[in-house]
Scaffold this active site. Structure first.
Site, PDB file in Angstrom:
ATOM      1  N   HIS A 108       1.788-106.931 -42.267  1.00 31.22           N
ATOM      2  CA  HIS A 108       2.724-107.141 -41.175  1.00 31.22           C
ATOM      3  C   HIS A 108       3.978-106.321 -41.480  1.00 31.22           C
ATOM      4  CE1 HIS A 108       0.184-110.742 -41.046  1.00 31.22           C
ATOM      5  NE2 HIS A 108       0.531-110.878 -39.775  1.00 31.22           N
ATOM      6  N   HIS A 128      -3.143-116.455 -35.882  1.00 33.75           N
ATOM      7  CA  HIS A 128      -2.842-115.402 -36.859  1.00 33.75           C
ATOM      8  C   HIS A 128      -1.762-115.921 -37.791  1.00 33.75           C
ATOM      9  CE1 HIS A 128       0.891-114.344 -34.632  1.00 33.75           C
ATOM     10  NE2 HIS A 128       0.175-114.705 -33.589  1.00 33.75           N
TER      11      HIS A 128
END
Length: 328
Positions: free
Chosen positions: A9, A179
């Protein structure tokens, strides 16, 4: 030589790649693939494929990923399943000791599996505490809680639990469904008994369904169900003691659930991925005319929308955001 993909991320993968180069020198066949706020799962999937296509050896690939259950991991897992290469392997918990160990191990290893096996202990051993006496002792293994019945089918029909009405503790529209942000931040905030991912498409796609179930946070049951099943559950008194988090992929699915009789007083819009024909509203949300019509129809049913990516973020008004883009 085994090729390496760093997936994360944000820009973490790019930063740790640079740090690894400072310690071990520049490396060939290493790629950093990052998920940015404007990307959807398919975008991440394509970026991973593009990165692998640049490697001189595409048969032996080690994926070092930041977080189990996050979108980068989910898309790596999808690749490993779909592409069918025998020596593609992923390990999560990416840190600098793991990366440096991987660089050293791949010099003498022929397979990604062999590198993974060598670096596993090093990546864990890199976690230290100073002063040393403050380092916690190894925690005893805690027995997992007894599983709750996966569905009302295990309870005799007609049984009323609680007040007979399922509790919708948190309802979210999110293109990525379950997620990292949802599985960690929102689950800790909401503390649901179970997570219901509601999507006709995903419920009939075994690969995506299994990926979502694998992303389940510890101690929380995850079920992927079609919209019609949610309509049934909503009317079933056997779920009256259930505190649920509900995830929809798009507002159209949410509207279909409401048209089936399910009512949600409040819905969080966490993410609606950009694609051709959609207008970017903010970093996480993109809409087209059909999305706006659908959101208005849901609003007219009495549902209040708010925009919030993670619990610590400021809450935004979707209608103000749309108005600023001349879409409201």
């Amino acid at each position: 030589m085994v090729s390496i993909v760093l997936a994360s991320h944000g820009r973490f993968a790019e930063g740790i790649k640079e740090s690894g180069s400072m310690i071990f020198g520049p490396q060939e066949d290493v790629a950093a693939v990052v998920l940015t706020p404007d990307m959807g799962p398919d975008d991440m999937h394509q970026k991973l494929l593009d990165a692998i296509s640049t490697f001189s050896d595409q048969e032996h690939v080690l994926f070092l990923v930041d977080l189990w259950g996050g979108t980068p991991f989910n898309q790596v897992s999808r690749l490993i399943t779909e592409e069918g290469h025998k020596d593609w392997v992923a390990i999560t918990g990416l840190n600098l000791p793991m990366l440096v160990s991987a660089y050293g191990s791949r010099m003498g290893a022929d397979t990604a599996v062999a590198v993974m096996q060598e670096i596993f202990a090093d990546s864990r051993g890199g976690i230290k505490v100073k002063p040393e006496e403050l380092e916690p002792a190894e925690a005893a293994t805690v027995a997992a809680p007894a599983p709750v019945a996966a569905s009302g089918a295990a309870i005799p029909e007609g049984t009323v639990l609680g007040d007979g009405h399922i509790k919708y503790a948190y309802v979210r529209i999110d293109t990525r469904l379950l997620h990292g942000q949802v599985a960690t931040a929102w689950t800790k905030q909401v503390q649901p008994d179970r997570i219901l991912v509601v999507s006709d498409g995903v419920a009939h796609d075994e690969l995506r369904k299994n990926m979502i179930i694998q992303a389940a946070p510890p101690g929380v049951h995850v079920h992927v169900i079609p919209i019609s099943k949610l309509v049934q559950v909503d009317k079933d008194p056997r779920f009256g003691a259930t505190k649920a988090m509900i995830l929809f992929e798009n507002p159209q699915d949410l509207l279909r659930a409401e048209e089936g009789g399910v009512k949600f007083p409040e819905v969080c819009i966490g993410s609606m991925a950009a694609s051709q024909g959609k207008t970017v509203i903010n970093q996480a949300i993109a809409c087209d005319a059909d999305d706006v019509r659908t959101l208005k129809a849901i609003r007219d049913n009495g549902t209040h929308f708010y925009v919030q990516k993670v619990p610590s973020d400021h809450v935004d008004d979707i209608w103000a955001l749309l108005k600023a883009k001349n879409m409201a």
